[in-house]
Design an enzyme around this catalytic site. Structure first.
Site, short mmCIF file in Angstrom:
data_model
loop_
_atom_site.label_atom_id
_atom_site.label_comp_id
_atom_site.label_asym_id
_atom_site.label_seq_id
_atom_site.Cartn_x
_atom_site.Cartn_y
_atom_site.Cartn_z
N LYS A 149 0.84 -1.20 0.00
CA LYS A 149 0.00 0.00 0.00
C LYS A 149 0.88 1.25 0.00
CE LYS A 149 -4.02 -0.09 2.43
NZ LYS A 149 -4.96 0.01 3.55
N LEU A 205 -16.51 11.67 8.58
CA LEU A 205 -16.59 11.74 7.12
C LEU A 205 -17.40 10.57 6.56
CD1 LEU A 205 -14.57 9.41 5.80
CD2 LEU A 205 -12.82 11.06 6.38
N GLU A 247 -17.71 8.05 3.27
CA GLU A 247 -17.06 7.60 2.05
C GLU A 247 -17.86 8.10 0.86
OE1 GLU A 247 -16.41 3.36 2.18
OE2 GLU A 247 -15.41 3.51 4.11
N ASN A 255 -23.61 7.58 14.99
CA ASN A 255 -23.82 6.49 14.03
C ASN A 255 -25.03 5.64 14.39
OD1 ASN A 255 -21.86 7.24 12.31
ND2 ASN A 255 -20.51 5.49 12.64
N HIS A 294 -34.20 7.61 3.30
CA HIS A 294 -34.41 6.94 2.02
C HIS A 294 -34.56 5.45 2.28
CE1 HIS A 294 -33.59 10.62 -0.11
NE2 HIS A 294 -32.51 10.79 0.64
N ALA A 295 -35.75 4.93 1.99
CA ALA A 295 -35.97 3.50 2.18
C ALA A 295 -35.13 2.73 1.16
CB ALA A 295 -37.44 3.18 2.01
N GLY A 303 -25.46 -0.80 5.31
CA GLY A 303 -24.27 -1.66 5.28
C GLY A 303 -23.05 -0.78 5.47
N CYS A 362 -19.03 1.02 8.69
CA CYS A 362 -19.23 1.66 10.00
C CYS A 362 -20.54 1.28 10.70
CB CYS A 362 -19.16 3.17 9.85
SG CYS A 362 -17.49 3.73 9.46
N LYS A 417 -22.78 1.90 -1.02
CA LYS A 417 -23.37 3.16 -1.46
C LYS A 417 -22.57 3.66 -2.65
CE LYS A 417 -21.00 6.24 1.75
NZ LYS A 417 -21.20 7.36 2.63
#
Ligand code: NAD
Length: 450
Positions: free
Chosen positions: A35, A153, A155, A211, A254-255, A260, A263, A323
């Site tokens: 990485k 934040l 993503e 969260n 939003h349904a 997922g 987090c 997402k």
């Protein structure tokens, strides 16, 4: 200021690049040598809009560097961020703090003078106290401070969220550390970002509470969606109707197929476990998490029912990531949906603009496609799982022309039934009850039935 960031994943990399962009000198450290060597060439391990350009320009200006050598990076730093992962422990759902404590031990032995150790990872209340104890045990004479600074934040919008946050939360127990954090975030005051100072434990709790609240909001609207389907209402109208109430707010209403990502699932589990350990159970969060797990199962059944069974059928899946605008597949609803469809005998074709490399490693026996139109070739149904922009204005005639059967299951309510049905499809959305037809399983209130 001289900053070291330990852990160069989503949070560490975005934070490091943004701090460098503010003018600080930043070394991002990771134990993953591949990485780091890629990052030195400005090749990113993740997809995040505009992050590659920011990393490249700050590398070129020598404000940002990458290293596997934690000790050297830490020795000259005034502020050291801990941004390593805190996954859920399989056995009890508690946050696994082993990466945090390993990093802290390495940091402690490398410190050369006063420094502020900032825990940016999401950690249970009291972790900062334990970090302080570890460092003091290893370096009894050292002058240091431990601060909590959770990251909020998202993503896919990470740079904007970092540079224009709703708020910056800092849990600091002494004035000197507080002044260091103020100086570090000073460039953000120009953007009028409020910086909230509080106790370390309150700061740690704020992240989990935020969260858990957002996850609960999603689980709530998803249950409203189920009720709408049975009662002949439209969840999008209902969400609009309640969201304009400032006490409720329109976001996270939003349904869809359930939450997922890296987090919400783990942070709700960690908060539930922390609450139980403290003898103050979070029953609402427990229910939200259970509701979301249940949803993943019923959504797959919904898709199967919409197709009239899927054995021997080909199902096209549009969107795999949890997402849009990320390549993160962690806990994506697409995983459980595809697995359930395969178990029911379906063949799966799939397309995602950024997530297919990660998906290949997680979901077997899928034909990965070139684009949405390639994905639907000879498909018996197409299912929109993630609302990427490229799926918002598809040529529906072209789509239908390529498919074996025209069925569109829209798990994000990107399209309405009118448009899609006009194009010759059978349309199934989420939370869209049929007000006119009356459903066979519709419960008529007694007062009206008589
Ligand atoms: P990640 O898995 O993407 O990255 C963690 C990195 O830390 C990895 O690259 C790993 O190699 C490295 N690492 C682990 N131990 C190390 C060590 N001792 N020394 C050097 N490097 C080490 O994780 P992430 O998604 O960036 O999350 C990090 C933390 O931030 C978590 O606690 C998470 O809950 C929290 N958080 C994440 C997000 C998000 O959207 N991803 C948002 C807010 C908060």
């Amino acid at each position: 200021m001289r900053v070291a960031v330990i852990g160069s994943g989503y949070v560490g990399l975005v934070s490091g690049a943004c701090f460098a962009d503010f003018g600080h000198t930043v070394v991002c450290v990771d134990r993953d040598a591949d990485k780091i060597s890629a990052l030195r060439r400005a090749v990113l391990p993740i997809y995040e809009p505009h992050l590659d350009g920011m990393v490249a320009s700050n590398l070129a200006d020598e404000r940002l560097s990458f290293s596997t050598d934690l000790a050297t990076a830490v020795a000259s730093a005034e502020v050291i961020f801990i941004a390593v992962g805190t996954p859920a422990r399989a056995r009890d759902g508690q946050a696994d703090l082993s990466f945090v404590f390993d990093a802290v031990r390495e940091v402690a032995v490398a410190l050369s003078g006063y420094a502020v150790i900032v825990v940016k990872s999401t950690v249970p209340v009291g972790t900062g106290d334990e970090v302080e104890r570890i460092v003091r045990e290893l370096r009894p004479q050292l002058d240091f401070a431990v601060v909590s600074n959770p990251e909020f934040l998202r993503e896919g919008a990470a740079i904007n969220d970092f540079k224009r946050p709703d708020r910056i939360v800092v849990g600091a127990e002494d004035e000197r550390a507080r002044a260091v954090m103020e100086e570090l975030y000073r460039p953000l005051f120009l953007n009028k970002a409020p910086i909230l100072f509080m106790g370390r434990r309150s700061s740690e709790m704020t992240k989990y509470a935020a969260n858990a609240f957002l996850a609960t909001k999603i689980a709530f609207i998803n249950e409203v969606a189920d009720l709408c389907e049975q009662a002949g209402a439209d969840v999008q109208d209902v969400a609009h109707g309640i969201g304009l109430d400032k006490r409720i707010g329109a976001k996270f209403l939003h349904a869809g197929p359930g939450f997922g990502g890296s987090c919400f699932p783990k942070d709700t589990q960690a908060m539930i476990a922390m609450a139980q350990a403290h003898g103050a159970p979070m029953r609402i969060v427990e229910t939200a998490a259970a509701s979301n797990d249940h949803r993943k199962r019923i959504i797959a059944r919904k898709v199967i029912a919409a197709c009239g069974g899927v054995r021997g059928r080909t199902i096209a899946i549009l969107g795999l990531t949890f997402k849009p605008n990320t390549d993160d597949m962690r806990e994506s609803p697409a995983i459980s949906i595809i697995t359930a469809l395969q178990d029911a005998g379906a063949r799966i074709r799939a397309y995602d603009p950024e997530g297919m490399d990660q998906a290949r490693a997680m979901i077997a026996n899928v034909s990965y496609c070139l684009d949405a139109y390639d994905c639907v070739v000879d498909a018996d149904a197409v299912v929109i799982v993630t609302e990427w922009d490229v799926f918002r204005a598809l040529d529906l005639d072209r789509l239908r022309g390529a498919m074996a059967r025209p069925i569109l299951v829209d798990l994000r309510n990107v399209y309405g039934p009118e448009r899609v049905e006009k194009a010759g499809f059978r349309y199934v959305g989420v939370g869209k009850g049929d007000a006119d037809a009356g459903k066979p399983n519709r419960v008529i209130p007694l007062a009206l039935a008589g």
